[in-house]
Scaffold this motif. Sequence first.
Motif, PDB file in Angstrom:
ATOM      1  N   CYS A 199       0.903  -1.009   0.042  1.00  8.81           N
ATOM      2  CA  CYS A 199       0.178   0.134   0.101  1.00  8.81           C
ATOM      3  C   CYS A 199       0.970   1.474  -0.023  1.00  8.81           C
ATOM      4  O   CYS A 199       1.702   1.551   0.799  1.00  8.81           O
ATOM      5  N   CYS A 202       0.458   3.120   3.734  1.00 10.04           N
ATOM      6  CA  CYS A 202       0.638   2.681   4.781  1.00 10.04           C
ATOM      7  C   CYS A 202       1.452   1.505   4.915  1.00 10.04           C
ATOM      8  O   CYS A 202       1.969   1.030   5.885  1.00 10.04           O
ATOM      9  N   THR A 204       1.247  -1.616   3.885  1.00 10.37           N
ATOM     10  CA  THR A 204       0.676  -2.773   4.368  1.00 10.37           C
ATOM     11  C   THR A 204       0.991  -3.935   3.075  1.00 10.37           C
ATOM     12  O   THR A 204       0.786  -3.263   1.907  1.00 10.37           O
ATOM     13  N   CYS A 232      -4.470  -0.292   0.244  1.00 11.34           N
ATOM     14  CA  CYS A 232      -5.401  -1.079   0.894  1.00 11.34           C
ATOM     15  C   CYS A 232      -6.791  -0.482   0.697  1.00 11.34           C
ATOM     16  O   CYS A 232      -6.750   0.610   0.636  1.00 11.34           O
ATOM     17  N   CYS A 235      -7.126   2.476   3.486  1.00  9.41           N
ATOM     18  CA  CYS A 235      -6.590   3.736   2.905  1.00  9.41           C
ATOM     19  C   CYS A 235      -7.230   4.490   1.755  1.00  9.41           C
ATOM     20  O   CYS A 235      -7.510   5.813   1.742  1.00  9.41           O
TER      21      CYS A 235
HETATM   22 ZN   LIG Z   1      -3.076   1.430   3.242  1.00  6.15          ZN
END
Ligand SMILES: [Zn+2]
Length: 438
Positions: A199, A202, A204, A232, A235
């Motif tokens: 992502c 963030c 991930t 993701c 987000c």
């Molecule tokens: Zn994210």
Amino acid sequence: MTTNFVFVLDSDKKPLTMCTAGLARKLLDSQKAAMFKWYPATIILKKSVVELPLAYLELRIDPGSRYTGFALVEIATETVIWAMELEHRGLLISESLIKRNSIRRARRSRKTRYRKYRQNRKKPSGWLPPSLQHRVLTTVTWVKRILKLAPIKSIAVERVKFDMQQLENPDIQGVEYQQGTLHGYTLREALLEHWGRKCAYCDTSNTPLEIEHIHPKSKGGSDRFSNLTLSCHKCNQEKSNMLIDEFLKHDPARLDNIKKHKKQSLRDAAAVNSTRNKLFNTVLNLNLPVSSGNGAATKMMRIKSNLPKAHFIDAGCVNASKQVTLKTFQPLQVKSNGHGNRRFVTVDKHGFPRKNYAPKQVRKDWKAGDIIKVRKKDGTSVLGRVLKAAKTLAFIPKGGKETTFHPKKTKPIHRSDGYRYSFTTIDSVNVNVNEVFP
Ligand SMILES: [Zn+2]
């Protein structure tokens, strides 16, 4: 079922239909054929034969940065019957060039007058760095070698990883793109590769990623590759139709990074493709029909065929028209070793001589790197590689200790040609398709 195939040559060295290793052994035992080459395994018939029709093959190539995969495919059935993986030595070349460069640089400033910089160091157009040029040259060498051994009708090369022009202009309609699914697949794969499979907001990675517009679509953002990233679900929902500067105002470092990454979206893809384009153009000169494939389609075909990831399997799937099956799971591994250096004196890191060059009875008939067969006292024989060719041959059998032999007791199997040969066998494991499509 796994079958290994062997190259067959007519008595006047014309390539014939490949035969199985079992048949080759029978022909060799009955003295109807002789070993022509060990790597790749090739037999030559002792009588000329008229064989019609020949089972023509397609040579498929998947050029990579460390490995290049080769596969010989029966086109009608899309079956891979012979495969090879060539390991390049790009990094070693650039390291030794840096070493040479530093030695020469030191020499230039050591006890010499000041020399003005000469402006005659322009690179010719189409120039590639030696480490990349080596990939093109060794690959073409092997294409030419294989063409001499097998009846090949056409060549297919994977030319681009992702077709960036198609991604930038989604309106362009190509044959593959009319199917619809491939465009989405290529785009997703290219984005995963470009944004590091995580992502963008963030970091991930173990979650399904969604395609996200950096400049929101509702505010005039385009669908072009350079305006897209991955995020993701959480987000993506949070950002919604916010502008990127507003959404990331608490994290200026990440904002800068995303903006920088957005800019270089096309440049790095072009760099990856430069070697492949050069290879493609060189192969075009071989007077055979050449077709090109793209990496995303190759990968999609490999997953469709339920085959694991391997360089030679990817090669077999280049430009395949239907699901690919494998007859061989044992590609010939070829490692580029180079031919050593021609340096007369060993130097240390500052360029000072450290060891004198002292050739001791170098033989003309044997060379380090030759593969030989040694007959032992009990009648058995072992294969191994010559380490040093002097009055006696220093020889190392496979997995054994170094021993010396008189050359009379040995027989050459394969002369040193700058490559090392071995085999690997892969298991025909099934791929979990869900793992590949996040
Ligand atoms: Zn994210």
